[in-house]
Every structure is written in C-alpha cells, then in structure tokens.
Design a protein around this motif. Structure first.
Motif, PDB file in Angstrom:
ATOM      1  N   SER A  13      -8.290   1.285   8.903  1.00  0.00           N
ATOM      2  CA  SER A  13      -6.980   1.724   9.216  1.00  0.00           C
ATOM      3  C   SER A  13      -6.208   0.928  10.127  1.00  0.00           C
ATOM      4  O   SER A  13      -5.054   0.531   9.795  1.00  0.00           O
ATOM      5  CB  SER A  13      -6.879   3.123   9.499  1.00  0.00           C
ATOM      6  OG  SER A  13      -7.552   4.119   8.440  1.00  0.00           O
ATOM      7  N   GLN A  14      -6.910   0.532  11.296  1.00  0.00           N
ATOM      8  CA  GLN A  14      -6.307  -0.515  12.002  1.00  0.00           C
ATOM      9  C   GLN A  14      -5.985  -1.769  11.612  1.00  0.00           C
ATOM     10  O   GLN A  14      -4.942  -2.222  11.793  1.00  0.00           O
ATOM     11  CB  GLN A  14      -7.031  -0.559  13.451  1.00  0.00           C
ATOM     12  CG  GLN A  14      -7.047   1.125  14.282  1.00  0.00           C
ATOM     13  CD  GLN A  14      -8.068   0.847  15.501  1.00  0.00           C
ATOM     14  OE1 GLN A  14      -8.917  -0.092  15.745  1.00  0.00           O
ATOM     15  NE2 GLN A  14      -7.931   1.791  16.027  1.00  0.00           N
ATOM     16  N   GLU A  15      -6.984  -2.276  10.802  1.00  0.00           N
ATOM     17  CA  GLU A  15      -7.000  -3.656  10.303  1.00  0.00           C
ATOM     18  C   GLU A  15      -5.793  -3.720   9.404  1.00  0.00           C
ATOM     19  O   GLU A  15      -4.985  -4.596   9.246  1.00  0.00           O
ATOM     20  CB  GLU A  15      -8.025  -4.073   9.887  1.00  0.00           C
ATOM     21  CG  GLU A  15      -8.028  -5.727   9.144  1.00  0.00           C
ATOM     22  CD  GLU A  15      -9.368  -6.291   9.453  1.00  0.00           C
ATOM     23  OE1 GLU A  15      -9.394  -7.422   8.645  1.00  0.00           O
ATOM     24  OE2 GLU A  15     -10.045  -5.988  10.065  1.00  0.00           O
ATOM     25  N   ALA A  16      -5.710  -2.680   8.243  1.00  0.00           N
ATOM     26  CA  ALA A  16      -4.789  -2.729   7.314  1.00  0.00           C
ATOM     27  C   ALA A  16      -3.177  -2.199   7.733  1.00  0.00           C
ATOM     28  O   ALA A  16      -2.352  -2.348   7.048  1.00  0.00           O
ATOM     29  CB  ALA A  16      -5.244  -1.899   6.327  1.00  0.00           C
ATOM     30  N   GLY A  17      -3.323  -1.505   8.770  1.00  0.00           N
ATOM     31  CA  GLY A  17      -2.213  -1.255   9.789  1.00  0.00           C
ATOM     32  C   GLY A  17      -1.238   0.103   8.798  1.00  0.00           C
ATOM     33  O   GLY A  17      -0.286   0.040   8.697  1.00  0.00           O
ATOM     34  N   ILE A  18      -2.360   0.993   8.365  1.00  0.00           N
ATOM     35  CA  ILE A  18      -1.913   2.070   7.436  1.00  0.00           C
ATOM     36  C   ILE A  18      -2.846   3.200   7.620  1.00  0.00           C
ATOM     37  O   ILE A  18      -4.200   3.030   7.770  1.00  0.00           O
ATOM     38  CB  ILE A  18      -1.756   1.525   5.921  1.00  0.00           C
ATOM     39  CG1 ILE A  18      -0.796   2.636   5.131  1.00  0.00           C
ATOM     40  CG2 ILE A  18      -2.997   1.679   5.187  1.00  0.00           C
ATOM     41  CD1 ILE A  18      -0.327   1.993   3.916  1.00  0.00           C
ATOM     42  N   ASP A  19      -2.584   4.291   7.277  1.00  0.00           N
ATOM     43  CA  ASP A  19      -3.422   5.523   7.396  1.00  0.00           C
ATOM     44  C   ASP A  19      -4.391   5.436   6.104  1.00  0.00           C
ATOM     45  O   ASP A  19      -3.896   5.392   4.988  1.00  0.00           O
ATOM     46  CB  ASP A  19      -2.607   6.953   7.408  1.00  0.00           C
ATOM     47  CG  ASP A  19      -3.529   8.264   7.324  1.00  0.00           C
ATOM     48  OD1 ASP A  19      -4.226   8.033   8.227  1.00  0.00           O
ATOM     49  OD2 ASP A  19      -3.229   9.174   6.900  1.00  0.00           O
ATOM     50  N   ILE A  20      -5.549   5.692   6.170  1.00  0.00           N
ATOM     51  CA  ILE A  20      -6.349   5.840   5.098  1.00  0.00           C
ATOM     52  C   ILE A  20      -7.319   7.080   5.194  1.00  0.00           C
ATOM     53  O   ILE A  20      -7.996   7.705   6.165  1.00  0.00           O
ATOM     54  CB  ILE A  20      -7.625   4.797   5.155  1.00  0.00           C
ATOM     55  CG1 ILE A  20      -7.006   3.419   5.198  1.00  0.00           C
ATOM     56  CG2 ILE A  20      -8.374   5.100   4.053  1.00  0.00           C
ATOM     57  CD1 ILE A  20      -7.803   2.161   5.369  1.00  0.00           C
ATOM     58  N   LEU A  44       0.764  -1.241  -0.044  1.00  0.00           N
ATOM     59  CA  LEU A  44       0.100  -0.102  -0.083  1.00  0.00           C
ATOM     60  C   LEU A  44       0.770   1.444  -0.083  1.00  0.00           C
ATOM     61  O   LEU A  44       0.171   2.354  -0.386  1.00  0.00           O
ATOM     62  CB  LEU A  44      -1.052  -0.069   1.186  1.00  0.00           C
ATOM     63  CG  LEU A  44      -1.805  -1.065   1.285  1.00  0.00           C
ATOM     64  CD1 LEU A  44      -2.576  -1.363   2.517  1.00  0.00           C
ATOM     65  CD2 LEU A  44      -2.885  -0.946   0.059  1.00  0.00           C
ATOM     66  N   GLY A  45       1.968   1.056   0.345  1.00  0.00           N
ATOM     67  CA  GLY A  45       2.893   2.541   0.338  1.00  0.00           C
ATOM     68  C   GLY A  45       2.547   3.316   1.540  1.00  0.00           C
ATOM     69  O   GLY A  45       2.332   2.918   2.868  1.00  0.00           O
ATOM     70  N   ALA A  46       2.810   4.721   1.452  1.00  0.00           N
ATOM     71  CA  ALA A  46       2.757   5.491   2.585  1.00  0.00           C
ATOM     72  C   ALA A  46       1.144   5.773   3.209  1.00  0.00           C
ATOM     73  O   ALA A  46       1.035   6.242   4.295  1.00  0.00           O
ATOM     74  CB  ALA A  46       3.246   6.846   2.136  1.00  0.00           C
ATOM     75  N   GLY A  47       0.299   5.306   2.437  1.00  0.00           N
ATOM     76  CA  GLY A  47      -1.130   5.504   2.608  1.00  0.00           C
ATOM     77  C   GLY A  47      -2.018   5.193   1.774  1.00  0.00           C
ATOM     78  O   GLY A  47      -1.752   4.632   0.607  1.00  0.00           O
TER      79      GLY A  47
END
Length: 441
Positions: A416-423, A388-391
């Motif tokens: 966001s928590q499940e993917a471990g990335i900022d959405i 996913l990159g930076a977000g």
C-alpha cells in the motif's frame, strides 16, 4: 525446560477475565491432569474440559502443585493457550510424493513453509488431508473408540503398487485397508485425489472410484484436483500439466460417475475442482450438483457458490450509489476471465470503472494461476504504471491466515505504501466482493 523434561503441558497464556485467570492459573504453569486423567494431546483436553465440573492438577513455577476445582457451563472455555498447539508433537509426513508442492518451493522462504504435516488430529480439527502412512494401530483404535470424524484422506489411488510409487513410500499401499476399517466402525470420511496426468487418471481413476463408491455414505465425498506444478522441479519426477484436452477427459470421467452416483443415491459423490473446468473451458455444473459443498476448501464449487452469492447481492443492491467512480481488482490468471465478466456487469449497472489486474505468477512460475499463491512482489510489479482509482481489492486467500502478509513475507501495508493507495483484502464471497467494489462498508 524442553517438552520431554516435563510430564504435563506448559501454559503459554491465560485470557483476561477467563475461568483460568479467576483460578489464579498463570503463564508458565504446567497442567498435569484433569479429573485425574493424564492429557495426551489437545483432543483429550477438549474432551475432558467439556465437562461442567473439573479438577485441575497444576504445577506452579515454584514447583508447588495445586489441585483446583472448577464449576462451569458445559463446553465453556477455560481461557488457556499452550506452548504446543496440539499439546503433543505433531506428526510430519513420511512420504516423498512425486507431486508434493513443498518439494517445488524456492529456497530461502520462512521455515514453516517447508514443513510437511500429516497429522490425523489436524485432519479432524482443521480439515487437513492426510495420507495415513504414518498412522499406528493405536491411532486407528483411538479414532474408532472416540468416534472421531470426519477425517480427510488423501487417497490419490487405491492401486497399492501405484500408490507406493506416487507417494515414494513402500508402506503406502494399504490405504484401502485403513479406510475400510474406519468405515466399518462408522467413521465419516472425505477423500481427495490429486491427479497427475498419465499416472492416476483414466482407467486408474475409474478403479479408485470403483473402490470408494461402495463405501458411501461413510465416505461422504471425493474430490479430484489437478497437480500443482511450479517452476522449481529440477531433479523431480517429470509430470505433464493438464491442458484443455486432458482436463476435458478428466471431466468426462467425473461427469459419468456423477450421473451413476446421482442415479443410485441422489448425490454426486465425486467432484472436480474448479480449475479443471477453467482449463477445459467448460461451463461449471449447476449449484445443486455440488450438494452440500463439502469440498469447497479444496477449490471445488467455490466459483459456483461465489457467482450465486454475487447474483443475490446484485438484486439486494438495486439502486445503490457507489462511493467512487473507479477501483482496481487484483486476481490470479485462472479466475481473471470470470472476474472480468463480473466487472463488466458492475460497470454497466453502477456506472463506475472497474480495472481488473490479473497477476502473472513469476514467483512460482506462470503455470501456477490460482490467486492463493500470488506473492507480494508480483503484485508490486503489476501495479506499476496502473491507474488504480480509489483503491485496490485483493482476495483474502492471498494472505497468510490471521496476518496481512503474503507468501513471500511482503506485508500488505508495505505494498500500500509503495503503490500510494489503500489495498483491501476481501473475503471470497460474492456479496462481500460486490460491496467492496461499490465501497459499501
């Protein structure tokens, strides 16, 4: 007390440092009148409170009645919210339309998603489309007397017999009579036609436009949009989805009418939704053919406006350094080719990787391709295994208005928590899109 047990309107909240707070109006008080006028609904409240000098009759929770004199700027807000948004029970839909999207919803969703509003006041205030089948003569007279407009009308067809069948309402055939009465009184209208293949397209669409076009400019614009069909149509009227050929036929009709209307008045008047052009694999009309983009909330011209904003932003951001080297974008299947094309241009110009992830709509069915109906669970499934990159960016229209929650009640934070990335949710605007991709605050 229930609404029917009180004569006025219960106050739900009072804004801090507002006129109402200074006047010692409190939550739970009841507004009985303004300037000795009873208030039927929010339109009365808006009209009466626009004055500079007000006399409010308030019933306190103790039962005591206060007469409060207020001097303010014209149009200045009092800072009051009410128990009922309209200060009156809103009008629900009395139809059983063959194409109703709410009848095609899965079970066990939040109750508000199953409510069918058909209230002319929400048409004026929020641009909601109404069928006019539940309007009374008093409603019409009030609209005319107060010059309330523009209103947004779901016409679908002006063939009385066909409209009764399509709306499942034997009283639905007099829409043109209502429209004519409003037009004669100078009320401005925007119309829409939800097209159902084999029902109200072809010759029936021509008939409807022949009836509406002479009412221009009071009828400002008319949009044609394809019926939305989900996977939950058991026991409902069979309707075929629009394909490349049938979408092209609709566009042929629309473009012929646009040429006629522009020749006679300089306006296109009739506009097809973006979805028809995407399905027909046809180029969109030029920017100027959409005139003032009055039907953009109906998905008409949204893509053309977005692309123009993007082009302007690309010029403005010459020499900009991106804040990261890879980012992901989520979109619906319908717009995926367009977004993928823009992503390629961004990659070439700014030397970053843009990963476009089109979401197949498994919640409503694969025939639903618009981004606004993508659910949180479908996104969670699509993100698994992606680099996913930076977000991750999503269009704002995927979320419930005013909240970070999807249609299936999954929150943006939980994804966001499940993917471990900022959405991040981004407004559907070409410049906002480019800036978000580049990481510009």
């Amino acid at each position: 007390m229930k609404k029917k047990d009180i004569e006025g309107h219960r106050i739900l909240g009072v804004e801090a440092k507002s006129i109402a707070q200074e006047a010692e109006i409190e939550q739970g008080d009841i507004l009985l009148s303004i300037n000795n006028e009873k208030i039927h609904d929010i339109l009365d409240f808006m009209e009466l409170t626009a004055e500079e000098e007000l006399i409010l009759l308030i019933q306190k929770q103790s039962g005591e009645k206060w007469e409060i004199e207020i001097e303010k700027e014209a149009g200045e807000d009092l800072g009051i919210t009410f128990e009922y948004d309209l200060l009156d029970k809103d009008k629900s839909c009395e139809n059983k339309c063959i194409f109703c999207f709410i009848d095609q919803m899965p079970e066990n969703m939040r109750n508000s998603l199953y409510y069918k509003d058909d209230d002319w006041r929400l048409s004026f205030l929020m641009g909601n489309y109404i069928t006019m089948t539940n309007m009374t003569q008093q409603d019409i007279e009030r609209i005319i007397e107060k010059k309330i407009g523009p209103l947004y009308i779901s016409v679908h067809t002006t063939n009385p017999e066909l409209r009764c069948r399509m709306l499942g309402n034997r009283f639905a055939g007099d829409v043109l009579e209502y429209i004519n009465r409003l037009v004669e009184a100078g009320i401005k209208l925007h119309c829409q036609i939800v097209l159902c293949h084999g029902w109200n397209d072809g010759k029936e669409l021509d008939r409807t436009l022949e009836d509406l076009w002479p009412l221009h400019p009071s009828v400002i614009s008319t949009a044609v949009v394809p019926v939305g069909l989900t996977a939950y149509r058991d026991n409902l009227q069979p309707i075929l989805p629009y394909n490349k050929k049938s979408s092209g036929q609709v566009l042929d009709t629309v473009e012929a009418w646009q040429n006629k209307c522009r020749a006679e008045s300089g306006t296109s008047f009739i506009y097809a939704s973006d979805e028809f052009y995407i399905v027909a694999a046809r180029d969109f009309p030029s920017y100027d053919r959409y005139d003032d983009f009055s039907q953009i909330e109906n998905g008409v011209g949204l893509t053309v406006q977005f692309l123009k904003e993007f082009e302007q932003a690309m010029t403005m951001r010459l020499g900009t350094e991106p804040a990261h080297n890879r980012i992901s974008i989520i979109t619906g299947m319908g717009a995926s080719d367009i977004i993928q094309n823009l992503a390629g241009r961004i990659e070439e110009k700014y030397h970053i990787e843009v990963n476009v992830i089109p979401i197949v709509n498994r919640f409503f069915g694969e025939s639903v391709t618009v981004a606004g109906l993508i659910t949180g669970n479908d996104i969670i499934g699509a993100l698994r295994g992606e680099s996913l990159g930076a977000g991750v960016l999503i269009p704002q229209v995927m979320l419930r208005r005013g909240e970070d929650v999807f249609l299936d009640d999954v929150s943006l934070e939980s994804i966001s928590q499940e993917a471990g990335i900022d959405i991040k949710a981004v407004n559907v605007n070409g410049q906002a899109f480019l800036d978000a991709v580049l990481g510009i605050a």
